[in-house]
Design a protein around this motif. Structure first.
Motif, PDB file in Angstrom:
ATOM      1  N   ALA A 253      -5.580  14.253 -90.359  1.00  0.00           N
ATOM      2  CA  ALA A 253      -6.537  13.460 -89.464  1.00  0.00           C
ATOM      3  C   ALA A 253      -6.905  12.076 -90.030  1.00  0.00           C
ATOM      4  CB  ALA A 253      -7.786  14.050 -88.980  1.00  0.00           C
ATOM      5  N   LEU A 254      -7.434  11.982 -91.111  1.00  0.00           N
ATOM      6  CA  LEU A 254      -7.817  10.526 -91.687  1.00  0.00           C
ATOM      7  C   LEU A 254      -6.897   9.440 -91.766  1.00  0.00           C
ATOM      8  CD1 LEU A 254     -10.730  12.054 -94.087  1.00  0.00           C
ATOM      9  CD2 LEU A 254     -11.018  10.721 -91.923  1.00  0.00           C
ATOM     10  N   SER A 255      -5.804  10.099 -92.325  1.00  0.00           N
ATOM     11  CA  SER A 255      -4.720   9.172 -92.716  1.00  0.00           C
ATOM     12  C   SER A 255      -4.709   8.260 -93.885  1.00  0.00           C
ATOM     13  CB  SER A 255      -4.422   8.017 -91.369  1.00  0.00           C
ATOM     14  OG  SER A 255      -5.306   7.109 -91.377  1.00  0.00           O
ATOM     15  N   PRO A 256      -3.822   7.476 -94.195  1.00  0.00           N
ATOM     16  CA  PRO A 256      -3.704   6.604 -95.571  1.00  0.00           C
ATOM     17  C   PRO A 256      -4.914   5.329 -95.322  1.00  0.00           C
ATOM     18  CG  PRO A 256      -1.616   7.090 -94.950  1.00  0.00           C
ATOM     19  CD  PRO A 256      -2.367   7.716 -93.915  1.00  0.00           C
ATOM     20  N   SER A 257      -5.213   5.344 -94.258  1.00  0.00           N
ATOM     21  CA  SER A 257      -6.147   4.000 -93.733  1.00  0.00           C
ATOM     22  C   SER A 257      -7.437   4.129 -94.637  1.00  0.00           C
ATOM     23  CB  SER A 257      -6.328   3.974 -92.319  1.00  0.00           C
ATOM     24  OG  SER A 257      -7.424   4.928 -92.065  1.00  0.00           O
ATOM     25  N   ILE A 258      -7.992   5.245 -95.245  1.00  0.00           N
ATOM     26  CA  ILE A 258      -9.266   5.349 -95.857  1.00  0.00           C
ATOM     27  C   ILE A 258      -9.118   4.728 -97.056  1.00  0.00           C
ATOM     28  CG2 ILE A 258      -9.743   7.692 -94.812  1.00  0.00           C
ATOM     29  CD1 ILE A 258      -9.044   9.163 -97.270  1.00  0.00           C
ATOM     30  N   ALA A 259      -7.811   4.419 -97.701  1.00  0.00           N
ATOM     31  CA  ALA A 259      -7.829   3.926 -98.932  1.00  0.00           C
ATOM     32  C   ALA A 259      -8.467   2.269 -98.972  1.00  0.00           C
ATOM     33  CB  ALA A 259      -6.341   3.747 -99.404  1.00  0.00           C
ATOM     34  N   LYS A 260      -8.128   1.560 -97.807  1.00  0.00           N
ATOM     35  CA  LYS A 260      -8.666   0.199 -97.736  1.00  0.00           C
ATOM     36  C   LYS A 260     -10.099  -0.060 -97.725  1.00  0.00           C
ATOM     37  CE  LYS A 260      -8.494  -3.676 -94.507  1.00  0.00           C
ATOM     38  NZ  LYS A 260      -7.880  -3.977 -93.053  1.00  0.00           N
ATOM     39  N   PRO A 261     -11.091   0.987 -97.287  1.00  0.00           N
ATOM     40  CA  PRO A 261     -12.310   0.579 -97.356  1.00  0.00           C
ATOM     41  C   PRO A 261     -12.728   1.063 -98.852  1.00  0.00           C
ATOM     42  CG  PRO A 261     -12.222   2.349 -95.553  1.00  0.00           C
ATOM     43  CD  PRO A 261     -10.725   1.672 -95.961  1.00  0.00           C
ATOM     44  N   ILE A 262     -12.154   2.220 -99.369  1.00  0.00           N
ATOM     45  CA  ILE A 262     -12.532   2.539-100.475  1.00  0.00           C
ATOM     46  C   ILE A 262     -12.449   1.557-101.605  1.00  0.00           C
ATOM     47  CG2 ILE A 262     -12.299   4.471-102.477  1.00  0.00           C
ATOM     48  CD1 ILE A 262     -11.652   6.240-100.277  1.00  0.00           C
ATOM     49  N   ARG A 263     -11.183   0.812-101.583  1.00  0.00           N
ATOM     50  CA  ARG A 263     -10.680  -0.227-102.633  1.00  0.00           C
ATOM     51  C   ARG A 263     -11.634  -1.220-102.293  1.00  0.00           C
ATOM     52  NH1 ARG A 263      -5.304   0.817-104.585  1.00  0.00           N
ATOM     53  NH2 ARG A 263      -5.060  -1.472-104.792  1.00  0.00           N
TER      54      ARG A 263
ATOM     55  N   GLY B  52      -1.998   9.506 -87.173  1.00  0.00           N
ATOM     56  CA  GLY B  52      -1.685   9.909 -88.493  1.00  0.00           C
ATOM     57  C   GLY B  52      -1.079   8.960 -89.595  1.00  0.00           C
ATOM     58  N   VAL B  53      -0.395   7.941 -89.290  1.00  0.00           N
ATOM     59  CA  VAL B  53      -0.109   6.845 -89.988  1.00  0.00           C
ATOM     60  C   VAL B  53      -1.152   5.887 -90.467  1.00  0.00           C
ATOM     61  CG1 VAL B  53       1.624   4.652 -90.234  1.00  0.00           C
ATOM     62  CG2 VAL B  53       2.394   6.846 -89.032  1.00  0.00           C
ATOM     63  N   TRP B  54      -1.981   5.481 -89.392  1.00  0.00           N
ATOM     64  CA  TRP B  54      -3.145   4.524 -89.703  1.00  0.00           C
ATOM     65  C   TRP B  54      -4.071   4.958 -88.972  1.00  0.00           C
ATOM     66  CZ3 TRP B  54      -3.184   1.649 -93.839  1.00  0.00           C
ATOM     67  CH2 TRP B  54      -4.186   0.827 -94.118  1.00  0.00           C
ATOM     68  N   ASN B  55      -5.199   5.582 -89.132  1.00  0.00           N
ATOM     69  CA  ASN B  55      -6.478   5.888 -88.342  1.00  0.00           C
ATOM     70  C   ASN B  55      -7.543   4.733 -88.539  1.00  0.00           C
ATOM     71  OD1 ASN B  55      -8.679   7.036 -87.338  1.00  0.00           O
ATOM     72  ND2 ASN B  55      -8.532   8.954 -87.785  1.00  0.00           N
ATOM     73  N   ALA B  56      -7.367   3.728 -87.600  1.00  0.00           N
ATOM     74  CA  ALA B  56      -8.124   2.681 -87.674  1.00  0.00           C
ATOM     75  C   ALA B  56      -9.639   2.842 -87.606  1.00  0.00           C
ATOM     76  CB  ALA B  56      -7.605   1.338 -86.706  1.00  0.00           C
ATOM     77  N   ARG B  57     -10.177   3.806 -86.741  1.00  0.00           N
ATOM     78  CA  ARG B  57     -11.455   4.006 -86.532  1.00  0.00           C
ATOM     79  C   ARG B  57     -11.943   4.645 -88.049  1.00  0.00           C
ATOM     80  NH1 ARG B  57     -14.341   8.636 -83.290  1.00  0.00           N
ATOM     81  NH2 ARG B  57     -16.482   7.703 -83.449  1.00  0.00           N
ATOM     82  N   ALA B  58     -11.131   5.556 -88.306  1.00  0.00           N
ATOM     83  CA  ALA B  58     -11.625   6.259 -89.784  1.00  0.00           C
ATOM     84  C   ALA B  58     -11.965   5.148 -90.776  1.00  0.00           C
ATOM     85  CB  ALA B  58     -10.718   7.332 -90.144  1.00  0.00           C
ATOM     86  N   ALA B  59     -10.842   4.125 -90.797  1.00  0.00           N
ATOM     87  CA  ALA B  59     -10.964   3.144 -91.762  1.00  0.00           C
ATOM     88  C   ALA B  59     -12.550   2.113 -91.560  1.00  0.00           C
ATOM     89  CB  ALA B  59     -10.040   2.220 -91.748  1.00  0.00           C
ATOM     90  N   ALA B  60     -12.570   1.958 -90.137  1.00  0.00           N
ATOM     91  CA  ALA B  60     -13.888   1.007 -90.010  1.00  0.00           C
ATOM     92  C   ALA B  60     -15.028   1.852 -90.130  1.00  0.00           C
ATOM     93  CB  ALA B  60     -13.726   0.746 -88.514  1.00  0.00           C
TER      94      ALA B  60
END
Length: 411
Positions: free
Chosen positions: A110-120, A78-86
């Motif tokens: 489910a996705l978490s804030p981590s999705i911001a990293k690949p979008i940016r 919930g804090v950082w979904n590493a797989r979603a980001a990758a």
């Protein structure tokens, strides 16, 4: 000019609520209009309509936070979904820089804030549809579940950290604050979006101090499933009806108490955590349980009036708009977004939010056969004069995309 490629991001690839429902319907509609659509979700199963429409689906097959059997894994995801980001990074890397839009409908389950990293990192224009308030409020509602009232505190302030406003417990609230800290200070999630889609005037008011500086604000109506059945043959028949999740913040107890005072039988279509207590406290209430969307619309068509007594802001008030399409007047709380679907004393009534006597007075007023018949006809005519169709939703969404791409081209 060809339509853009759209990557729709949302927690669930199936209808788990209004957020995923709109995301799925929007994906199907955009594909039918000629866009290439990639549907990116953490949790399955995948709605059959996506494949049938030719939408490309990337589903991670993960649990959502509440459904994960491991509480530790759920907290970490919930804090950082590493797989979603990758996986999202890999997906975006394969797409055209010039004609691709990322459209996020939800991330908090489910996705978490981590999705911001690949979008940016992809430097793609991104838009967020505000189906809830998790982008700015730790519990997603600007609502104190303990007090049963809208929360006046500044999100993430010292007072916010010290206040147990969560529907579960204080440790869960603290976890949500940690997640919000990561979203704001690590992922910079809100700043990832150049554009924000709001669903109501009330949202814009509630978010006045929170929206990202410089973000373009748009209004796109959610699609409503409805058929033009014509005016009701007998609008004076039927019950006072509640449709939705049975929870305190949705005003279920308030409706039952107001109906008791007004001498009416409250009918509930839906289920939720307070169902047993609701039935025990109000034995006269009729609880029908969850129904299919079609059955729920049939119930709204047969009802005398819909009651929308929500105690919190809401974002749109879809049920009130669905009832309007059925020719059923709605009684709505004046402090929630659903009031925007109702013209007071014309297509329904507003009552003072949280006030059982005010709601009871509105129920008594709509016991009048002449009043209900007149409002029913006006509600039906008003909705079908400008129906909230999927085609209208898609046209509005594409207009937002084209504006985003035009700004990029000009820059």
């Amino acid at each position: 000019m060809s339509l853009p490629t759209v990557v729709i991001c949302v927690d669930h690839a199936y209808v788990s609520g209004g957020q995923s429902k709109v995301a799925i319907e929007s994906a199907v509609g955009l594909k039918a209009a000629g866009a290439r659509v990639i549907f990116f979700a953490a949790c399955g199963p995948v709605d059959e309509r996506l494949a049938a429409a030719g939408v490309e689906v990337v589903c991670l097959g993960q649990h959502d936070i509440l459904g994960n059997p491991s509480r530790l894994a759920a907290a970490r995801q919930g804090v950082w979904n590493a797989r979603a980001a990758a996986v999202l990074e890999k997906t975006l890397d394969q797409l055209s820089y010039d004609r691709t839009i990322v459209h996020v409908h939800g991330w908090a389950k489910a996705l978490s804030p981590s999705i911001a990293k690949p979008i940016r990192a992809a430097n793609l224009p991104a838009v967020y549809t505000m189906h809830e308030y998790f982008l700015h409020c730790p519990n997603g509602g600007f609502y104190d579940f303990r007090k049963g009232a809208v929360c006046p505190l500044k999100p993430m302030s010292a007072a916010c950290w010290l206040t147990n406003c969560d529907s579960r417990n204080y440790p869960f609230k603290l976890w949500r604050n940690v997640r919000m800290f990561v979203a704001q200070r690590v992922a910079h999630l809100a700043e990832t979006f150049s554009d924000i889609v709001l669903l109501s005037d009330l949202q814009e008011k509630a978010l006045a101090a929170c929206l990202p500086t410089g973000a373009a604000i748009h209004r796109v109506t959610n699609p409503v499933e409805a058929e033009p059945l014509g005016r009701k043959a007998d609008p004076r028949s039927g019950d006072f009806l509640f449709v939705g999740r049975l929870s305190a913040e949705k005003g279920a107890f308030l409706f039952a108490e107001a109906a008791r005072r007004a001498g009416a039988t409250p009918v509930f279509v839906g289920d939720g955590p307070i169902a047993a207590e609701l039935q025990a406290r109000f034995p006269q209430a009729r609880l029908m349980g969850w129904k299919s969307p079609q059955q729920a619309r049939q119930a709204m068509r047969a009802a005398r009036a819909l009651v929308f007594p929500s105690l919190w802001y809401e974002t749109f008030g879809l049920t009130a708009l669905e009832a309007k399409a059925m020719g059923t007047p709605a009684i709505v709380a004046d402090g929630c977004a659903a009031r925007e679907a109702v013209e007071d004393r014309v297509t329904g009534l507003w009552f003072k939010s949280g006030d059982a006597d005010s709601l009871a007075s509105a129920i008594r007023e709509l016991k009048n056969d002449a009043a209900i018949a007149e409002m029913s006809g006006r509600a039906y005519d008003a909705y079908w004069a400008a129906p909230a169709t999927l085609e209208r939703h898609v046209a509005g969404t594409l207009a937002v995309y084209e504006e985003m791409l035009a700004r990029r081209a000009a820059a």
